[in-house]
Design a protein around this motif. Structure first.
Motif, PDB file in Angstrom:
ATOM      1  N   SER A 123     -32.724 -18.432  24.218  1.00 27.63           N
ATOM      2  CA  SER A 123     -32.966 -19.119  22.274  1.00 27.63           C
ATOM      3  C   SER A 123     -31.755 -20.044  22.302  1.00 27.63           C
ATOM      4  N   GLU A 124     -32.264 -20.935  21.464  1.00 29.90           N
ATOM      5  CA  GLU A 124     -31.377 -21.948  20.963  1.00 29.90           C
ATOM      6  C   GLU A 124     -30.247 -21.311  19.652  1.00 29.90           C
ATOM      7  N   GLU A 125     -30.783 -20.091  18.849  1.00 33.01           N
ATOM      8  CA  GLU A 125     -30.867 -18.953  18.124  1.00 33.01           C
ATOM      9  C   GLU A 125     -28.969 -18.435  19.273  1.00 33.01           C
ATOM     10  N   GLN A 126     -29.571 -18.084  20.212  1.00 30.76           N
ATOM     11  CA  GLN A 126     -28.521 -17.780  20.653  1.00 30.76           C
ATOM     12  C   GLN A 126     -26.946 -18.503  20.998  1.00 30.76           C
ATOM     13  N   GLN A 127     -27.699 -19.504  22.104  1.00 25.98           N
ATOM     14  CA  GLN A 127     -27.063 -20.546  22.029  1.00 25.98           C
ATOM     15  C   GLN A 127     -25.610 -21.151  21.119  1.00 25.98           C
ATOM     16  N   GLN A 128     -26.646 -21.031  19.911  1.00 23.75           N
ATOM     17  CA  GLN A 128     -25.852 -21.499  18.640  1.00 23.75           C
ATOM     18  C   GLN A 128     -24.556 -20.738  17.986  1.00 23.75           C
ATOM     19  N   LYS A 129     -24.791 -19.481  18.601  1.00 21.70           N
ATOM     20  CA  LYS A 129     -24.108 -18.754  18.421  1.00 21.70           C
ATOM     21  C   LYS A 129     -22.444 -19.015  19.817  1.00 21.70           C
ATOM     22  N   GLN A 150     -21.112 -21.946  18.350  1.00 18.49           N
ATOM     23  CA  GLN A 150     -19.845 -22.302  17.134  1.00 18.49           C
ATOM     24  C   GLN A 150     -19.385 -21.221  17.174  1.00 18.49           C
TER      25      GLN A 150
END
Length: 381
Positions: free
Chosen positions: A363-369, A372
């Protein structure tokens, strides 16, 4: 936890498996095997395709088709998976390892030239990360020395090479033979599974025989001979219809899968570009002659210790990256009968390259983590 890889179902995989079972034939060369082979031949203009149980099997078939014998030399990049070399070593070949480019893991044609002898028979370019080797240069070398070229295209589905005259060809369609993988870590998956591409029609018949345990059974089932028997070397390289049914459902969604993977790849690029601009890491290189099939995203750290620290840092946040190949020139098997040789660029990627989590359902959320946390790691560096 964010794993390195996760297999996925996107369409009719389970329905097609059920269809295969109900058809009364789940051994190989049934309806779904033929559908998959036709898909590749039509989409990528491959002259002949044979599904196999793995990319390793496809490479082993290629080694037999090249008539490899003890004493023959096969040029292979040191930075690759063991199958690229093992398939030819099984036939008695002497494996000659050569180096990558300094800025990317693909085999360097100038290094190939240095290692050609009167015993050289095959060059095995490995399209690392699905990015094309310089196939025009490699094919010219092969032509000058009358050598076979076997493309290890395990990671290279839906990737292309553009020649200097503007001609664009799918990877796998350029060498004499090519091997692809549908392992669960690849763009298109079947759990295990592979494919041999044969680009010269004089090898079509023999390839079928090798795949069918050295028998002409395929010709028998087509009614071309009235009985079949043992006529050549071969083994059991044919996948079951279960594998082919799963694979065909994935192929039906190839464009959707590729679009999603390109989005993931580009987000990594944008999110980590500042670190590369400040020389903390190196990002993947896509040469002008190559396309990007978004097979993987990797970074190259500055040294081994830094990579180890980054891996541990990310694992503390339940993120699981992996380092990749160990240079085969440093392998236990190679050193058993050979002196240690220096292949510096390959050794550098062995020590410093790190593959980031990459799969269809990331997911985009996982990838942004992930992005980061990598940026946070380098804030104090």
């Amino acid at each position: 936890m964010i794993p390195f890889n996760k297999p996925f179902i996107i369409g009719n995989e389970l329905r097609y498996i059920e269809e295969a079972v109900k058809s009364g034939k789940i051994s190989g060369d049934g309806l779904f095997t033929k559908k998959c082979q036709q898909f590749f031949e039509e989409k990528y203009k491959f002259p002949k395709v044979l599904l196999t149980t793995s990319c390793t099997d496809a490479l082993e078939m290629a080694a037999i088709l090249c008539d490899i014998k003890p004493g023959d030399e096969v040029i292979v990049p040191s930075y690759t998976f063991v199958s690229s070399a093992n398939a030819f070593a099984l036939r008695g070949a002497k494996i000659v390892f050569v180096d990558s480019y300094k800025d990317n893991p693909n085999i360097d044609p100038e290094e190939i030239k240095k290692h050609i002898t009167s015993n050289t028979k095959v060059i095995v370019p490995v399209h690392y990360a699905g990015v094309a080797c310089d196939m025009e240069a490699i094919m010219n070398i092969a032509k000058d020395h009358n050598l076979f070229v076997v493309e290890d295209a395990a990671q290279a589905i839906d990737s292309y090479y553009t020649f200097s005259d503007g001609t664009k060809k799918a990877l796998g369609s350029i060498g004499h033979f090519a091997a692809f993988s549908f392992h669960e870590t690849k763009n298109i998956i079947a759990g295990e599974g592979g494919m041999l591409v044969i680009n010269d029609n004089k090898y079509f018949e023999r390839a079928e025989i090798i795949r069918e345990k050295g028998t002409n059974r395929s010709a028998f089932f087509r009614g071309e001979v009235n009985k079949y028997g043992w006529v050549d070397l071969g083994s059991s390289f044919l996948p079951s219809e279960i594998i082919s049914a799963f694979l065909f459902a994935q192929l039906e969604n190839l464009d959707t899968i590729q679009a999603k993977r390109i989005d993931i790849w580009n987000r990594y690029l944008q999110g980590l570009k500042a670190l590369a601009d400040n020389n903390f890491i190196q990002l993947p290189i896509i040469p002008e002659f190559a396309t990007n099939n978004a097979h993987m995203f990797y970074i190259v750290c500055r040294n081994y210790d830094e990579r180890t620290s980054l891996i541990n840092f990310l694992k503390e946040s339940d993120i699981h990256p992996v380092f990749h190949y160990l240079s085969l020139n440093k392998s236990e098997f190679f050193l058993k009968d050979n002196l240690e040789i220096d292949i510096p660029n390959s050794d550098h990627f062995t020590d410093c390259l790190l593959r980031l989590p990459f799969y269809y359902e990331l997911s985009e959320e996982q990838q942004q983590k992930i992005i980061q946390r990598i940026n946070t790691f380098y804030q104090n560096k």
